[in-house]
Design a protein around this motif. Sequence first.
Motif, mmCIF file in Angstrom:
data_model
loop_
_atom_site.group_PDB
_atom_site.id
_atom_site.type_symbol
_atom_site.label_atom_id
_atom_site.label_comp_id
_atom_site.label_asym_id
_atom_site.label_seq_id
_atom_site.Cartn_x
_atom_site.Cartn_y
_atom_site.Cartn_z
ATOM 1 N N GLY A 88 0.817 -1.221 0.000
ATOM 2 C CA GLY A 88 0.000 0.000 0.000
ATOM 3 C C GLY A 88 0.845 1.262 0.000
ATOM 4 O O GLY A 88 0.553 2.219 -0.729
ATOM 5 N N ILE A 89 1.900 1.268 0.785
ATOM 6 C CA ILE A 89 2.771 2.445 0.832
ATOM 7 C C ILE A 89 3.527 2.617 -0.486
ATOM 8 O O ILE A 89 3.691 3.736 -0.977
ATOM 9 N N ALA A 90 3.968 1.510 -1.077
ATOM 10 C CA ALA A 90 4.642 1.598 -2.381
ATOM 11 C C ALA A 90 3.694 2.167 -3.435
ATOM 12 O O ALA A 90 4.089 3.017 -4.243
ATOM 13 N N ALA A 91 2.438 1.708 -3.421
ATOM 14 C CA ALA A 91 1.453 2.256 -4.362
ATOM 15 C C ALA A 91 1.260 3.747 -4.129
ATOM 16 O O ALA A 91 1.160 4.534 -5.082
ATOM 17 N N TRP A 92 1.223 4.155 -2.859
ATOM 18 C CA TRP A 92 1.090 5.571 -2.530
ATOM 19 C C TRP A 92 2.256 6.371 -3.119
ATOM 20 O O TRP A 92 2.063 7.413 -3.724
ATOM 21 N N LEU A 93 3.470 5.850 -2.948
ATOM 22 C CA LEU A 93 4.645 6.531 -3.491
ATOM 23 C C LEU A 93 4.594 6.627 -5.011
ATOM 24 O O LEU A 93 4.937 7.655 -5.593
ATOM 25 N N PHE A 95 1.906 6.524 -7.047
ATOM 26 C CA PHE A 95 0.800 7.292 -7.610
ATOM 27 C C PHE A 95 0.598 8.672 -6.989
ATOM 28 O O PHE A 95 -0.308 9.386 -7.375
ATOM 29 N N SER A 96 1.435 9.040 -6.032
ATOM 30 C CA SER A 96 1.284 10.360 -5.417
ATOM 31 C C SER A 96 2.381 11.288 -5.908
ATOM 32 O O SER A 96 3.264 10.903 -6.666
ATOM 33 N N ARG A 97 2.329 12.496 -5.461
ATOM 34 C CA ARG A 97 3.351 13.488 -5.802
ATOM 35 C C ARG A 97 4.679 13.196 -5.119
ATOM 36 O O ARG A 97 5.682 13.784 -5.446
#
Length: 185
Positions: A88-93, A95-97
Motif C-alpha cells: 500500500g505504501i509503495a502504491a502511494w509513493l 501514484f502520489s506526488r
Amino acid sequence: MCSSDLTPALHQGLGVGLAAVGVMLLYLPPGSARIGDIWRNFRAEPGALPMMGVALTWSMTAPLDKIAVAQAGVALHGVILLLLVCSGIAAWLIFSREGTFRLPPGSRAVIVWAGLAAGLSFALQLVAYSMTLVAFVEALKRIAEIGVTVAIGVFLFREAHGPAKIAGLALIVCGVPLMLVPASG
C-alpha cells in the motif's frame, strides 16, 4: 468489558466521559470554552481529516489482528500484514506526488531506527494480543504513547503544551483504564 446487558457500569461511563472531555481540551482555543470553538479548532488542525480516518480505521485493526493471530499465528499474520502495508505504501509513493524511492540525505539512520522500533513493537503487540484481552493491550499502549510522545515533543521538538492540553492528556490517561475495568455482576 460491559455487563451482560451491555450497559456500561458507572465507572466505565465515567472513563468514557473523562477521555472525551480530555480530547476536547486538546483542541480548546486559549480563552474559550465553547464547543463550537473546539470543533472549529480541530477542523483547522493540519491533517484533521486523515486523523479522523486513522482513528476510525485503526480502531478496527486490533480486534481483527487478534482474530488473525488466533487463526494464523503471530509470525504468519505479521508477515502477511506487513507485506500488504508495504504494498500500500509503495502504491502511494508511485501514484502520489511523493513518487520517489530515494532517501533524503541524512535520513537513513532515523528511518532505520523507526523501522526497527515499529517492527519490534508490532511483533510484541501481536504476541500480547494472543495472550490477553485486546482492550488491555490497547489501553496500556495508549497511556504509554501519550506520556512518551508528549515528552519527546517537549524535549526534542520544543512543542509547547499549555495547561488545557496537559489537563486533557491527564483526563485521557485516567479515563482509558476506567473504561476497561470490568463491571461487577
